[in-house]
Design a protein around this motif. Structure first.
Motif, PDB file in Angstrom:
ATOM      1  N   UNK A   1      -8.879 -21.942  26.662  1.00 14.77           N
ATOM      2  CA  UNK A   1     -10.309 -21.633  26.768  1.00 14.77           C
ATOM      3  C   UNK A   1     -10.537 -20.216  27.282  1.00 14.77           C
ATOM      4  N   UNK A   2      -9.722 -19.789  28.245  1.00 13.07           N
ATOM      5  CA  UNK A   2      -9.891 -18.452  28.807  1.00 13.07           C
ATOM      6  C   UNK A   2      -9.611 -17.384  27.761  1.00 13.07           C
ATOM      7  N   UNK A   3      -8.602 -17.611  26.936  1.00  9.46           N
ATOM      8  CA  UNK A   3      -8.310 -16.661  25.857  1.00  9.46           C
ATOM      9  C   UNK A   3      -9.494 -16.583  24.902  1.00  9.46           C
ATOM     10  N   UNK A   4     -10.027 -17.720  24.513  1.00  5.21           N
ATOM     11  CA  UNK A   4     -11.176 -17.733  23.604  1.00  5.21           C
ATOM     12  C   UNK A   4     -12.372 -17.020  24.229  1.00  5.21           C
ATOM     13  N   UNK A   5     -12.607 -17.279  25.508  1.00  2.79           N
ATOM     14  CA  UNK A   5     -13.732 -16.650  26.195  1.00  2.79           C
ATOM     15  C   UNK A   5     -13.550 -15.145  26.274  1.00  2.79           C
ATOM     16  N   UNK A   6     -12.320 -14.690  26.564  1.00  2.00           N
ATOM     17  CA  UNK A   6     -12.049 -13.253  26.631  1.00  2.00           C
ATOM     18  C   UNK A   6     -12.251 -12.574  25.286  1.00  2.00           C
ATOM     19  N   UNK A   7     -12.134 -13.347  24.227  1.00  2.00           N
ATOM     20  CA  UNK A   7     -12.302 -12.806  22.870  1.00  2.00           C
ATOM     21  C   UNK A   7     -13.737 -12.959  22.368  1.00  2.00           C
ATOM     22  N   UNK A   8     -14.650 -13.271  23.266  1.00  2.06           N
ATOM     23  CA  UNK A   8     -16.069 -13.267  22.907  1.00  2.06           C
ATOM     24  C   UNK A   8     -16.610 -14.552  22.329  1.00  2.06           C
ATOM     25  N   UNK A   9     -15.829 -15.632  22.367  1.00  4.40           N
ATOM     26  CA  UNK A   9     -16.299 -16.901  21.819  1.00  4.40           C
ATOM     27  C   UNK A   9     -17.023 -17.704  22.899  1.00  4.40           C
ATOM     28  N   UNK A  10     -18.039 -18.439  22.496  1.00  2.00           N
ATOM     29  CA  UNK A  10     -18.693 -19.386  23.383  1.00  2.00           C
ATOM     30  C   UNK A  10     -17.824 -20.635  23.487  1.00  2.00           C
ATOM     31  N   UNK A  11     -17.609 -21.139  24.686  1.00  2.00           N
ATOM     32  CA  UNK A  11     -16.772 -22.319  24.897  1.00  2.00           C
ATOM     33  C   UNK A  11     -17.636 -23.574  24.857  1.00  2.00           C
ATOM     34  N   UNK A  12     -17.259 -24.531  24.013  1.00  2.00           N
ATOM     35  CA  UNK A  12     -17.958 -25.810  23.919  1.00  2.00           C
ATOM     36  C   UNK A  12     -17.057 -26.922  24.449  1.00  2.00           C
ATOM     37  N   UNK A  13     -17.663 -27.967  24.947  1.00  2.00           N
ATOM     38  CA  UNK A  13     -16.875 -29.140  25.348  1.00  2.00           C
ATOM     39  C   UNK A  13     -16.259 -29.763  24.105  1.00  2.00           C
ATOM     40  N   UNK A  14     -14.945 -29.939  24.074  1.00  2.00           N
ATOM     41  CA  UNK A  14     -14.301 -30.520  22.885  1.00  2.00           C
ATOM     42  C   UNK A  14     -14.896 -31.886  22.556  1.00  2.00           C
ATOM     43  N   UNK A  15     -15.313 -32.063  21.309  1.00  2.10           N
ATOM     44  CA  UNK A  15     -16.013 -33.269  20.905  1.00  2.10           C
ATOM     45  C   UNK A  15     -15.650 -33.634  19.477  1.00  2.10           C
ATOM     46  N   UNK A  16     -15.431 -34.895  19.212  1.00  5.35           N
ATOM     47  CA  UNK A  16     -15.222 -35.329  17.840  1.00  5.35           C
ATOM     48  C   UNK A  16     -16.531 -35.239  17.068  1.00  5.35           C
ATOM     49  N   UNK A  17     -16.475 -34.707  15.850  1.00  5.72           N
ATOM     50  CA  UNK A  17     -17.680 -34.632  15.026  1.00  5.72           C
ATOM     51  C   UNK A  17     -18.066 -36.027  14.563  1.00  5.72           C
ATOM     52  N   UNK A  18     -19.271 -36.148  14.070  1.00  3.65           N
ATOM     53  CA  UNK A  18     -19.840 -37.469  13.804  1.00  3.65           C
ATOM     54  C   UNK A  18     -19.142 -38.194  12.657  1.00  3.65           C
ATOM     55  N   UNK A  19     -18.494 -37.455  11.755  1.00  2.00           N
ATOM     56  CA  UNK A  19     -17.806 -38.102  10.641  1.00  2.00           C
ATOM     57  C   UNK A  19     -16.360 -38.465  10.974  1.00  2.00           C
ATOM     58  N   UNK A  20     -15.921 -38.116  12.177  1.00  2.00           N
ATOM     59  CA  UNK A  20     -14.543 -38.363  12.555  1.00  2.00           C
ATOM     60  C   UNK A  20     -14.269 -39.830  12.821  1.00  2.00           C
ATOM     61  N   UNK A  21     -13.035 -40.225  12.514  1.00  2.00           N
ATOM     62  CA  UNK A  21     -12.508 -41.493  13.000  1.00  2.00           C
ATOM     63  C   UNK A  21     -11.931 -41.246  14.387  1.00  2.00           C
TER      64      UNK A  21
END
Length: 328
Positions: free
Chosen positions: A292-312
């Motif tokens: 997450x820290x690497x992603x944040x340092x690269x300018x990405x917004x961090x989201x809580x990991x979540x299964x999408x609605x179509x996922x099993x």
């Protein structure tokens, strides 16, 4: 957000978050994983995924990460059309995996990051000293100014550019604005957003529609667009969904409708993944505090990991692997 399930109902994802130490100095190399790890990912993830891959290989010396960067649609077609082996698919738009991969090519899909559209330029770009939120449309439509965008049929950044322009029509009350932009500078359209950077750096074009994270990663100046335009604010979903665009699906004669919504990146392990254990461990590292820290340092917004609605639900074997890894 309505488009994704609440994380409370997904017990397996909490396992992902804890199974990798966030401090590499306290983590011993894992000798159990080995082989190639093939990753197809969105072009905008090239910089953070390179850093994450390098760290992951240090922790797992038996692994060699083979990453291929392309537009998310193009990356998915490598799996669905060309049957290329792939261990991890990371898309700049979660909905593409849901629409084009689940259930035939993948079973589940985890969201993990966000972004927003921006207008990126260089200090020597025409009118860079004058451009602002109020005049950028007029400046880019000036015949002297050249701008680039990515292909909407290959790359989410391409269709998000069109969605943002449609939102700009509403915001600035300028009917026909999108059509004006689509007719101008078509020769500078490229397959993925990062392909445009070379044109910008060479001075061939003055501006590009691209993700804010890419500008941050490459230390380029950028104009922040209003939230009503930039597709970066989850609280404006009702506004964003008022615009849409059709893009090519898995086949040239197939069209899928992409509605405006806030940006959500996601990741999955395809069903034909040859190295699922390594893929699972990589996703665990991506979702750890270190990833997450690497992603944040690269300018990405961090989201809580979540299964999408179509996922099993996450497969039992993946949950077991993560539990075993956490216990080691």
């Amino acid at each position: 957000m309505q488009k994704i399930k609440t994380i409370i109902a997904i017990a397996g994802i909490s396992i992902f978050l804890g199974f990798v130490s966030c401090n590499q100095r306290d983590t011993k190399p894992n000798q159990g994983l080995s082989g190639d790890l093939i990753i197809f990912h969105a072009g905008s993830l090239a910089v953070p995924f390179k850093a994450i891959s390098d760290s992951f290989m240090l922790l797992n010396p038996g692994i060699r990460v083979l990453a291929e960067s392309a537009g998310s649609l193009a990356s998915i077609r490598k799996i669905t059309d060309l049957n290329k082996p792939c261990d991890i698919l990371a898309s700049a738009d979660y909905s593409l995996i849901d629409k084009l991969m689940i259930p035939k090519y993948a079973s589940w899909n985890i969201s993990f990051a966000g972004n927003e559209m921006a207008l990126v330029y260089q200090q020597n770009s025409l009118y860079s000293d004058k451009i602002n939120r109020n005049n950028w449309t007029s400046i880019l439509l000036n015949p002297e100014v050249r701008f680039g965008r990515s292909d909407p049929n290959s790359d989410p950044c391409g269709y998000r550019t069109i969605l943002s322009l449609k939102l700009a029509e509403k915001f600035y009350k300028r009917f026909g604005l999108t059509e004006q932009f689509m007719k101008k500078d078509e020769r500078y359209m490229r397959p993925k957003e990062v392909d445009l950077l070379a044109l910008l750096e060479s001075g061939t074009i003055d501006y590009i529609f691209i993700y804010k994270s890419v500008a941050i990663q490459h230390n380029l100046p950028y104009l922040e667009l209003p939230d009503s335009i930039n597709l970066g604010n989850p609280e404006l979903e009702d506004l964003y969904k008022q615009v849409s665009v059709e893009v090519t699906g898995n086949k040239p004669d197939e069209k899928i409708l992409q509605k405006g919504e806030s940006m959500v990146y996601s990741i999955c392990i395809p069903k034909n993944a040859p190295n699922k254990n390594a893929a699972t461990a990589f996703i665990g590292f991506l979702l750890s505090d270190a990833g997450k820290q690497i992603m944040k340092n690269c300018g990405q917004t961090i989201l809580s990991p979540t299964l999408t609605i179509k996922s099993n639900p996450l497969p039992v074997e993946i949950k077991q692997f993560l539990l075993q890894t956490k216990g080691n």
